[in-house]
Design an enzyme around this catalytic site. Structure first.
Site, PDB file in Angstrom:
ATOM      1  N   ASP A  10       0.355 -28.188 -17.095  1.00  0.00           N
ATOM      2  CA  ASP A  10       1.077 -27.829 -18.317  1.00  0.00           C
ATOM      3  C   ASP A  10       1.448 -26.350 -18.233  1.00  0.00           C
ATOM      4  O   ASP A  10       0.949 -25.617 -17.371  1.00  0.00           O
ATOM      5  CB  ASP A  10       0.199 -28.086 -19.544  1.00  0.00           C
ATOM      6  CG  ASP A  10       0.902 -27.731 -20.854  1.00  0.00           C
ATOM      7  OD1 ASP A  10       2.007 -28.260 -21.088  1.00  0.00           O
ATOM      8  OD2 ASP A  10       0.377 -26.918 -21.623  1.00  0.00           O
ATOM      9  N   SER A  11       2.282 -25.922 -19.153  1.00  0.00           N
ATOM     10  CA  SER A  11       2.669 -24.517 -19.201  1.00  0.00           C
ATOM     11  C   SER A  11       1.519 -23.616 -19.644  1.00  0.00           C
ATOM     12  O   SER A  11       1.559 -22.411 -19.438  1.00  0.00           O
ATOM     13  CB  SER A  11       3.850 -24.330 -20.154  1.00  0.00           C
ATOM     14  OG  SER A  11       3.493 -24.735 -21.471  1.00  0.00           O
ATOM     15  N   CYS A  73       3.299 -31.858 -19.992  1.00  0.00           N
ATOM     16  CA  CYS A  73       4.155 -30.894 -20.680  1.00  0.00           C
ATOM     17  C   CYS A  73       5.456 -31.617 -20.989  1.00  0.00           C
ATOM     18  O   CYS A  73       6.116 -32.140 -20.079  1.00  0.00           O
ATOM     19  CB  CYS A  73       4.413 -29.683 -19.781  1.00  0.00           C
ATOM     20  SG  CYS A  73       5.645 -28.515 -20.401  1.00  0.00           S
ATOM     21  N   GLU A 152      -1.744 -21.189 -28.919  1.00  0.00           N
ATOM     22  CA  GLU A 152      -2.275 -20.352 -27.840  1.00  0.00           C
ATOM     23  C   GLU A 152      -3.138 -19.220 -28.408  1.00  0.00           C
ATOM     24  O   GLU A 152      -4.099 -18.779 -27.777  1.00  0.00           O
ATOM     25  CB  GLU A 152      -1.127 -19.771 -27.015  1.00  0.00           C
ATOM     26  CG  GLU A 152      -0.286 -20.799 -26.274  1.00  0.00           C
ATOM     27  CD  GLU A 152      -0.847 -21.161 -24.914  1.00  0.00           C
ATOM     28  OE1 GLU A 152      -1.706 -20.417 -24.406  1.00  0.00           O
ATOM     29  OE2 GLU A 152      -0.436 -22.199 -24.359  1.00  0.00           O
ATOM     30  N   CYS A 184       5.194 -32.128 -28.108  1.00  0.00           N
ATOM     31  CA  CYS A 184       4.709 -31.015 -27.287  1.00  0.00           C
ATOM     32  C   CYS A 184       3.196 -31.162 -27.244  1.00  0.00           C
ATOM     33  O   CYS A 184       2.568 -31.431 -28.284  1.00  0.00           O
ATOM     34  CB  CYS A 184       5.108 -29.668 -27.891  1.00  0.00           C
ATOM     35  SG  CYS A 184       4.354 -28.236 -27.068  1.00  0.00           S
ATOM     36  N   HIS A 186       0.899 -29.153 -27.125  1.00  0.00           N
ATOM     37  CA  HIS A 186       0.158 -28.222 -27.981  1.00  0.00           C
ATOM     38  C   HIS A 186      -0.029 -28.777 -29.397  1.00  0.00           C
ATOM     39  O   HIS A 186      -1.022 -28.469 -30.063  1.00  0.00           O
ATOM     40  CB  HIS A 186       0.908 -26.882 -28.097  1.00  0.00           C
ATOM     41  CG  HIS A 186       0.837 -26.011 -26.882  1.00  0.00           C
ATOM     42  ND1 HIS A 186       1.495 -26.309 -25.720  1.00  0.00           N
ATOM     43  CD2 HIS A 186       0.190 -24.829 -26.667  1.00  0.00           C
ATOM     44  CE1 HIS A 186       1.264 -25.349 -24.838  1.00  0.00           C
ATOM     45  NE2 HIS A 186       0.481 -24.448 -25.382  1.00  0.00           N
TER      46      HIS A 186
END
Length: 269
Positions: A10-11, A73, A152, A184, A186
């Site tokens: 993932d990013s 992702c 994040e 997403c 996240h």
């Protein structure tokens, strides 16, 4: 080969939601996770850049003898999956298709909302997949770029996160959607906040959960399921080991003993 690990990337830390579901649903499978924390977020980057980063990560994961790869992702799944699939002879899956199929099964009124990064929304990938499954579906997308930095930063239950979610989702709710895809990886980490904003009449689809189920089928179909044994998980990042470990410990149902920083430039062509 069966006891080789699953590669997951993932990013940043969002893909840990996918790793978490794999650990829960496939407890015998070991994972090699890579989070591109030096170059997060991917959602605002071009298709060419995301594809280049993804190709580098695939080369890195191959050095770990992974038996399958999960692109955890949505942006990379939308932008890079077709290209990187050509470069590997092992199974590779993304998170878009499993999420889309689950949304189609869930909706009653045929009106589905998608929240995602700018890149995923601009690619229109979810809408294309959903329309391919059922042309009668109506799909409404909304980019929510601030969700990634909030996650994040660890602001999962902060009032600021609620206020931003309320602003992002207000217009989307006017379309009478009954199903909302968290497009997403996240976003499941702020699922409680999102559910509070949209109300209980809207069903949230977590592609991370659906991807773990899809992975299980891929492993079984290819004879790659691990034997009954203790799984071992290793984590790699491109920056900030300590911050990643702290975040991962709050999410994953396992210890995070092995985290290593990797210089991704060595995996450029």
């Amino acid at each position: 080969m069966n006891n080789s690990p699953i590669g997951v990337f993932d990013s940043g830390v969002g893909g840990l939601t996918v790793a978490r579901e794999i650990m829960r649903q496939l407890p015998n499978e070991s994972i090699v996770y890579f989070g591109d924390t030096a170059r997060v977020p991917y959602g605002s980057k071009s298709k060419e850049t995301v594809t280049k980063f993804s190709e580098q990560i695939i080369r890195f994961l191959k050095t770990k003898d992974v038996k399958a790869i999960v692109v955890a992702c949505n942006t990379a799944s939308a932008f890079a999956l077709p290209e990187i699939s050509k470069e590997t002879d092992i199974p590779i899956i993304g998170v878009v298709d499993p999420g889309a199929y689950a949304a189609n099964k869930t909706t009653v009124n045929g009106r589905i909302g998608i929240i995602a990064t700018e890149g995923t929304v601009m690619s229109d990938t979810y809408a294309k997949v959903l329309k391919g499954i059922n042309p009668e579906l109506q799909v409404f997308s909304k980019a929510c770029p601030l969700f990634v930095p909030l996650v994040e930063e660890g602001w999962l239950y902060d009032s600021v996160t609620y206020e931003i979610a309320d602003r992002y989702l207000h217009d989307l709710m006017s379309y009478d959607i009954d199903t909302l895809v968290l497009g997403c990886t996240h976003y499941p980490l702020i699922r409680r906040t999102i559910q509070k904003v949209v109300g209980d009449d809207v069903t949230l689809i977590n592609p991370a959960y659906e991807t773990a189920k899809a992975l299980e089928k891929v492993l079984v179909d290819n004879g790659l399921s691990a034997e009954n044994r203790k799984a071992e998980h290793k984590f790699y990042v491109s920056d900030s080991v300590s911050k990643f470990r702290t975040f991962a410990l709050g999410i994953l149902p396992c210890s995070v003993d092995y985290v290593e920083c990797v210089n991704m430039e060595q995996y450029s062509e």
